[in-house]
Write an enzyme that holds these catalytic residues in place. Structure first.
Site, PDB file in Angstrom:
ATOM      1  N   LYS A  42      10.773 -15.786  41.237  1.00 10.78           N
ATOM      2  CA  LYS A  42      10.982 -16.880  42.572  1.00 10.78           C
ATOM      3  C   LYS A  42      12.026 -16.239  43.289  1.00 10.78           C
ATOM      4  CE  LYS A  42      13.642 -20.256  40.007  1.00 10.78           C
ATOM      5  NZ  LYS A  42      14.761 -19.866  40.665  1.00 10.78           N
ATOM      6  N   GLU A 226      15.164 -23.994  43.138  1.00 10.85           N
ATOM      7  CA  GLU A 226      15.536 -25.092  42.053  1.00 10.85           C
ATOM      8  C   GLU A 226      15.229 -26.469  42.449  1.00 10.85           C
ATOM      9  OE1 GLU A 226      15.245 -23.798  39.251  1.00 10.85           O
ATOM     10  OE2 GLU A 226      16.531 -22.007  39.110  1.00 10.85           O
ATOM     11  N   ARG A 622      14.038 -17.934  28.309  1.00 14.39           N
ATOM     12  CA  ARG A 622      15.306 -17.213  28.525  1.00 14.39           C
ATOM     13  C   ARG A 622      14.705 -15.799  27.747  1.00 14.39           C
ATOM     14  NH1 ARG A 622      15.469 -18.782  32.974  1.00 14.39           N
ATOM     15  NH2 ARG A 622      13.755 -19.961  32.086  1.00 14.39           N
TER      16      ARG A 622
END
Length: 760
Positions: A42, A226, A622
């Site tokens: 993104k 975000e 992650r």
């Protein structure tokens, strides 16, 4: 309509972007929602989109990109420049943007442009004063709780005056009085807190059409990263900025919305298409970060949530690594097991900088740190704001704050006798009383010291010397130039150095000499200040037009993640919240137990449990290659050794379970390309019988309740936690566990052997 980018750029970008990424990058006009799964690129989409807009003829000055951390903004800025996008686009955090807006349109906002930004410590001092001024007791009205309540109101854009008319019960009316006084104190000090930055900017944009039109014309293309983490104030700011042109691009992932506790509203992204009709929705589902095993368990976990936009994570990485779940006797064994696993990774050639350990609450780091120190494993705790909370650092920054905003009484009181210069509390009280009688600020009162007859000539001379020193420092600070290109062009050659000023203050104020006289402790403090000066020097070098106002603003808005040193060869220890936006080859997630993850405060509320699941999802995704999830049988909680229960989330991962006779450091359990997944734990009936997942786990507990001593619904009393209601009871002999919902709002899973519960 904005013309399409050049064929040359489209061809160049097409080879570097997937089909869905191209669709997002080349949609220039109108609302765009990019649902971006973890590791789907993104940031690449945002930076390529900035470059595409500029190539299409949009001036960089008309582009505004907003993200949530300084580190993310810096990375975005660097990537845009690397793509050939010339400087000039505004790329910053929400708070930084609001600071710029409020300083530039200060007259409309009703603030002074040189306002201070108060951090948690400063806010605490102000709220304590507000509570005292209102005649209330901090024991009955805890300052932290009052600040949290006020923060919630501000994030909902409910100011002190509005709340005064809404308050209809004792607590609300009391809070209203404290809120009103707190805001007046901030105004007197020419200060805003973090929430004021958003609230005041939102009100400014909505109440003043000329400001809204000016900024709408300036920022013709708005890109928000975000978006799932925006609160109501940020939502309203975004809506106001884009209202004139509808050129708003929001990227985010409902599955990664983890900041509800600070006001984030997942509905902002879920309802984006309702707010902005004719929105183009693009889903980025290809994951370029994690191996198939990691994505498989992440997908299975998050599928249990209902508040989400459907998507799947598409594997692009080859099969490698492992997914492991390990059980330990207690947190000490857990930490030891992780240390041994890390040592194995290092022996295999893995560097420490590619390893991270995540936990739900900061207190969990203690056991890890103790073992890492003994094992000589270098580590860094990603909790960087603590550096700026050190006394010596706050002392230097207080000097700098006074130079910009002399009305900042909190900063002035900190430095007036630091280092000690013979100005005691009695003198300061006389000075403050004089300022109050004259209705002037404390700094202004210093200029009238000869009129305060109760202060001796000797002490007055010390105050005059202090004032003269501060005035001399202030002359080194040029006026802030804001962000007007016309003003900037007139002073191109001006180069102010924050580091030089900080160094001057350190040496000339007496701080350096005072610390040098303190021996070893003073040497550590001096080293910290030297680190501060070095960091300021980096700011000077990396900033086109450094200013003291801008520097202090950055420090005030500094976050934990901003302090993470990616170049350090050390294991990173951090909370799951801090891990957002980062990635590591090897990830350990510790303490996945009911009461920790999901946290005890969330267990009775479905929406909060869903957020805890999203937090676990963020931690899992992650990891790039290896993921190890751990839990312990027993854990010290508030001084008590309590029996734990494995988190419900473990059974939602879709893993199959098998036994292991290893009790402290089990063999690694893994999800590999060929081998399948194994859950290895101690040979214990309520876990080892969990073949098949959550359903069998629950039935195994039921099968062991042969002669329960407690029943669901029983009312019990605990010496520490008070009265509560039994929610569940697992009869395992001396290892029996009872889960109790206490009237305080806490839910505890207690080891019956130690809990000493009394049934009412």
């Amino acid at each position: 309509m904005t013309p399409l980018p050049s064929n040359k750029l489209q061809e160049a970008f097409s080879s570097r972007l997937t089909g869905s990424q191209q669709k997002a990058v080349f949609h220039l006009d109108g609302p765009l929602l990019v649902i971006a799964g973890p590791g789907s690129g993104k940031t690449r989409v945002i930076t390529f989109r900035i470059a595409a807009l500029i190539d299409s003829g949009v001036p960089p000055y008309n582009i505004c990109a907003i993200t949530f951390t300084n580190k993310a903004a810096d990375e975005m800025r660097q990537r845009a420049v690397a793509l050939g996008a010339s400087g000039g686009a505004h790329i910053s955090t929400f708070h930084s943007l609001c600071v710029r807006i409020l300083r530039r349109y200060a007259a409309f906002a009703g603030v002074n442009p040189n306002f201070s930004i108060y951090d948690d410590s400063d806010q605490l001092k102000c709220i304590k004063q507000a509570i005292a001024d209102c005649g209330f007791d901090t024991a009955n009205f805890p300052p932290a709780r009052m600040l949290d309540a006020i923060s919630t109101l501000k994030n909902k854009l409910i100011d002190d005056d509005t709340f005064k008319h809404q308050a209809d019960d004792f607590f609300s009316k009391t809070l209203s009085k404290i809120y009103l006084r707190y805001q007046q104190i901030l105004k007197d000090l020419n200060a805003l807190d973090f929430d004021d930055l958003l609230m005041d900017a939102a009100f400014l944009l909505e109440k003043h059409s000329e400001v809204r039109a000016d900024l709408g014309n300036r920022f013709k293309f708005l890109l928000i990263d975000e978006y799932q983490d925006t609160n109501h104030a940020q939502y309203r700011i975004a809506k106001a900025l884009a209202s004139a042109h509808n050129n708003i691009c929001a990227t985010g992932d409902p599955d990664q919305s983890i900041y509800r506790w600070r006001g984030a509203d997942i509905r902002n992204i879920l309802d984006f298409e309702r707010d902005w009709p004719n929105t183009l929705v693009v889903r980025l589902e290809e994951n370029f970060r994690s191996t198939p095993g990691i994505l498989e368990v992440a997908d299975r976990l998050i599928a249990h949530n209902h508040s989400r936009k459907e998507k799947r994570l598409i594997v692009t990485m080859p099969s490698a690594g492992r997914v492991a779940i390990e059980q330990y006797e207690d947190e000490a064994a857990e930490a030891l097991g992780i240390a041994e696993n890390i040592e194995k990774l290092v022996a295999e050639g893995v560097t420490l900088g590619k390893i991270a350990v995540f936990y739900r609450v900061n207190a969990q780091s203690r056991a890890l740190e103790e073992v890492f120190i003994r094992s000589k494993i270098p580590y860094q705790i990603v909790r960087g704001v603590e550096f700026y909370n050190r006394k010596e650092i706050r002392d230097v920054l207080a000097y700098l704050k006074v130079f910009v905003n002399p009305a900042d009484r909190v900063a002035l009181l900190r430095i007036i006798n630091t280092p000690a210069r013979g100005i005691g509390k009695t003198t300061i009280d006389k000075l403050q009383n004089f300022a109050a009688r004259r209705n002037i600020g404390l700094y202004e009162a210093l200029k009238h010291i000869s009129n305060i007859l109760s202060i001796s000539k000797t002490t007055a001379a010390k105050l005059i010397a202090f004032l003269t020193m501060i005035e001399g420092f202030k002359k080194q600070v040029p006026l802030d130039i804001g962000d007007s290109p016309d003003i900037k062009s007139k002073i191109e050659n001006r180069k102010f150095s924050v580091a030089s000023l900080a160094e001057l203050v350190f040496s000339e104020s007496g701080l350096e000499q005072s610390l040098a006289a303190e021996g070893a402790e003073g040497k550590d403090a001096i080293a910290n200040i030297e680190s501060l000066i070095s960091a300021a020097a980096r700011y000077d070098q990396e900033t086109e037009n450094p200013s003291l106002v801008d520097y202090l603003q950055r420090i005030s808005l500094f976050s934990d993640v901003d302090a993470y040193d990616t170049s350090a060869e050390r294991v990173a220890l951090m909370t799951l919240h801090s891990a957002k936006g980062l990635e590591f080859d090897n990830v350990f997630i510790v303490g996945v137990e009911d009461g920790l993850l999901p946290h005890e405060r969330s267990v009775d509320f479905d929406d909060e449990t869903e957020e805890e699941r999203r937090l676990f999802f963020v931690g899992i995704t992650r990891a790039k290659t290896n993921l190890c999830i751990t839990f312990a049988k027993y854990r010290q909680i508030r001084g008590q050794l309590l029996r734990t229960v494995p988190s419900q989330f473990l059974f939602e991962l879709g893993l199959s379970f098998s036994e292991s006779t290893r009790s402290v450091v089990p063999e690694s359990c893994f999800l590999g390309p060929e081998q399948g997944t194994h859950f290895q734990s101690e040979k214990e009936s309520f876990v080892s019988s969990c073949l098949g997942g959550e359903k069998n786990y629950k039935s195994s507990i039921i099968n062991h309740k042969l002669s329960p001593r407690f029943h669901r619904g029983d009312i019990v009393v605990h010496k520490k936690f008070g009265i509560g209601t039994v929610k569940d009871f697992a009869d395992m002999g001396e290892n029996s566990v009872v889960t109790v919902a206490f009237n305080t709002g806490q839910t505890k899973s207690l080891h019956l052997k130690f809990a000493k519960l009394v049934k009412i």
